[in-house]
Scaffold this motif. Structure first.
Motif, short mmCIF file in Angstrom:
data_model
loop_
_atom_site.label_atom_id
_atom_site.label_comp_id
_atom_site.label_asym_id
_atom_site.label_seq_id
_atom_site.Cartn_x
_atom_site.Cartn_y
_atom_site.Cartn_z
N LEU A 168 79.19 51.74 22.20
CA LEU A 168 79.08 50.46 21.49
C LEU A 168 77.80 49.73 21.89
O LEU A 168 77.21 49.01 21.08
N TYR A 169 77.37 49.89 23.14
CA TYR A 169 76.11 49.29 23.59
C TYR A 169 74.95 49.81 22.73
O TYR A 169 74.12 49.04 22.26
N PHE A 170 74.90 51.13 22.52
CA PHE A 170 73.84 51.69 21.70
C PHE A 170 74.00 51.30 20.23
O PHE A 170 73.02 51.09 19.53
N TYR A 171 75.25 51.21 19.77
CA TYR A 171 75.50 50.92 18.36
C TYR A 171 75.19 49.45 18.03
O TYR A 171 74.45 49.16 17.09
N TRP A 172 75.73 48.54 18.82
CA TRP A 172 75.61 47.11 18.51
C TRP A 172 74.29 46.52 18.98
O TRP A 172 73.68 45.72 18.27
N ASN A 173 73.86 46.90 20.17
CA ASN A 173 72.69 46.24 20.77
C ASN A 173 71.38 46.95 20.51
O ASN A 173 70.35 46.30 20.34
N LYS A 174 71.39 48.28 20.48
CA LYS A 174 70.16 49.04 20.32
C LYS A 174 70.01 49.64 18.92
O LYS A 174 68.91 49.99 18.51
N HIS A 175 71.09 49.77 18.20
CA HIS A 175 71.15 50.41 16.89
C HIS A 175 70.56 51.83 16.95
O HIS A 175 69.85 52.27 16.05
N GLU A 176 70.87 52.53 18.02
CA GLU A 176 70.48 53.93 18.17
C GLU A 176 71.72 54.78 17.90
O GLU A 176 72.55 55.03 18.79
N LEU A 177 71.87 55.18 16.65
CA LEU A 177 73.12 55.79 16.20
C LEU A 177 73.36 57.16 16.84
O LEU A 177 74.50 57.53 17.09
N ASP A 178 72.29 57.92 17.12
CA ASP A 178 72.48 59.23 17.73
C ASP A 178 73.05 59.11 19.13
O ASP A 178 74.00 59.82 19.49
#
Length: 568
Positions: A168-178
């Motif tokens: 969720l950190y990558f999804y919500w905060n970084k928008h790095e889907l991979d």
């Protein structure tokens, strides 16, 4: 000296702590959910509760031992402020929790250590969430990694929860889907294997489906949303021991939305028909009527009406959505403003209370020193005589040693100064490059303006054509200048990253020039949106480029692309 001036003993402080807790528990028990909701307190109740809470926490420094008790107090304070949406105050208390645990964990019993296990992994996750809320994303990432390292040897439900939170950190905060999908998949396979009936599985599955939906892989998203709808039809929430109706509505609404994306309106209608009786039965419950799941259901219903060309029904449903959204926004906004004003007042009271405590402690120290002054004076006199004797006998030796030390320090300072100058030059070059990249990102908006003017020129009459042509000529001149700046940026990027490029080429000779430059931009910690703008591509195309780069670098699912590049 009066009793009021005497410092508290450990037993007295502990007893006072329990007395204050008993008073607080009378109105707001710590095991009740409402104690952690802002709306539960009136203004007077809030002031009283916070004042008592700070008094209670000040007593901890007087309490000896009781390590487990003090750790629970620090953790409770951090969790309470997090629930009330005060991340900075929450961060402070969680830091105290971790600092105290590091200092005294060797003195905890095995039973206490076991009892603290879930609190520690939960605290890492909450602290990461706190840092993310105030924009300290690097600090948030550190907390997630500490949590994963702590939880790795244990096959408990907190382990997939930690991976899910990292995703969720990558999804919500970084928008790095991979990177998000890598961690979601780790959480999903572990939970499916060890805890197939736990509701965490539904949450993870929902996160995976959301990524597939966002990347327009609707068939894959439909599979996960459908599984979730079946799952929540029988799953029982571990805390409430009841069906999770909001999750059931949310999964059904998401399935309907995905079917609409696939132009399967009849199947979407069937899903809405299944959900409608559930909504009707629970609509009077505030937790449902104002929940995001209810809004999701209404949105799916409205979109279905549009596809069916029932525009009147779609408008009425959309009007209901807007009204509910406005109510929820106003309630949240009023609560935020009210509580922030009240907390500021209480914070001032706390400062005054701390000042009073410090004043009393200083008076106690002064009084204690007076009673021992005569003994200290006698001891000091003896000590001075001995010290003077030693000083005279070793004076020359100390002078020589001091000169050698000064010479060594001077050489060390010279070396340190050279190192600082080199580091300063490197940082300056990186800062110049970063500033240049930001400026170049902003100039990318030129393309959109030029496209609009070309469209205007095509549709303009002869009278306006000359002015529009002049404007286009000016835009083209600016474009030439922009291209030269883009070339200059990449020349400076290539120059700064020369050593990094050599390492990449030696290890991965099949990388293209654009892929090598993408690696260099990631290494500079430039965020995904800025990289996409610099390369004049969409975020979706950037995620595709990241995916292809992962394959060429031979990275497995457990390895994050950013970490791999920055550690080269």
């Amino acid at each position: 000296m009066s009793n009021a001036q005497m410092p508290l003993t450990s037993e007295e402080a502990f007893k006072r702590y329990e007395e204050i807790t008993a008073v607080m528990e009378a109105d707001f028990p710590e095991n009740e959910y409402r104690t952690f909701r802002r709306e539960s307190f009136s203004e007077t109740q809030l002031q009283t509760y916070l004042s008592q809470h700070f008094q209670r926490m000040e007593l901890l420094k007087f309490i000896d031992n009781h390590h487990y008790f003090k750790l629970r107090s620090y953790q409770h304070s951090g969790n309470w402020f997090m629930q009330l949406r005060f991340p900075k105050e929450s961060i402070k208390w969680y830091r105290k929790f971790f600092d105290y645990y590091t200092q005294y964990r060797s003195e905890l019993t095995d039973l206490e250590t076991q009892a603290l296990f879930e609190l520690i992994t939960h605290s890492y996750s909450v602290q990461a969430e706190n840092y993310a809320k105030i924009g300290l994303l690097d600090s948030a990432k550190i907390q997630h990694k500490l949590n994963l390292k702590f939880i790795e040897p244990h096959n408990v439900i907190a382990k997939p929860s930690a991976y899910n939170n990292y995703g969720l950190y990558f999804y919500w905060n970084k928008h790095e889907l991979d990177s998000a999908l890598v961690n979601f998949n780790k959480a999903y396979y572990f939970t499916q294997k060890h805890f197939p009936n736990h509701t965490l599985l539904g949450s993870i599955r929902d996160n995976i489906a959301d990524i597939y939906f966002e990347t327009k892989k609707y068939n894959k998203a439909l599979q996960f949303y459908s599984e979730n709808l079946d799952f929540y039809n029988y799953a029982i929430n571990e805390k409430s021991l009841t069906k999770d109706i909001p999750r059931l509505l949310s999964s059904g609404s998401q399935k309907a939305e995905t079917l609409l994306k696939l132009n399967r309106a009849k199947e979407a209608q069937k899903v809405i028909n299944v959900l409608q009786p559930i909504v009707d039965d629970t609509i009077n419950a505030p937790s449902i009527r104002r929940s995001s799941s209810h809004l999701e259901f209404l949105t799916a219903k409205s979109n279905l009406y549009v596809l069916q060309q029932s525009y009147r029904k779609a408008y009425e449903t959309l009007d209901t959505i807007l009204k509910l959204s406005a109510i929820n926004h106003n309630v949240t906004l009023n609560s935020e403003n009210k509580w922030r004003e009240e907390l500021n007042t209480i914070a001032l009271d706390r400062v005054e209370l701390q000042a009073e405590i410090d004043r009393i402690e200083k008076e106690n120290k002064i009084e204690s020193q007076r009673s021992k002054l005569w003994f200290i004076t006698l001891l000091s006199t003896t000590f001075v005589i001995v010290l003077l004797s030693l000083f005279l006998s070793r004076r020359q030796h100390l002078i020589n040693a001091k000169n050698k030390q000064l010479l060594a320090e001077q050489q060390l300072e010279n070396s340190d100064l050279k190192m600082k100058q080199l580091n300063s030059e490197i940082k300056s070059k990186k800062r110049d490059l970063s500033d240049f990249a930001i400026n170049l990102t902003q100039n990318q908006e030129w393309a959109k303006t030029l496209a609009d003017k070309i469209n205007d020129f095509k549709s303009a009459n002869k009278q306006d054509s000359a002015k529009l042509l002049e404007a286009l000529e000016l835009e083209i001149q600016n474009k030439v200048k922009f291209d030269s700046e883009t070339k200059e940026f990449y020349e400076r990027l290539d120059k700064l990253s020369d050593g990094f490029y050599s390492e990449l080429n030696s290890r991965f000779p099949n990388l293209s020039k654009n892929e090598i430059r993408l690696c260099s931009l990631i290494r500079l910690k430039i965020d995904s949106r800025s990289i996409a703008t610099l390369q004049n591509i969409t975020l979706a195309s950037l995620n595709t480029s990241r995916y292809r780069l992962r394959k060429k670098l031979h990275l497995n699912e457990a390895t994050e692309l950013d970490d791999f590049i920055q550690n080269m």
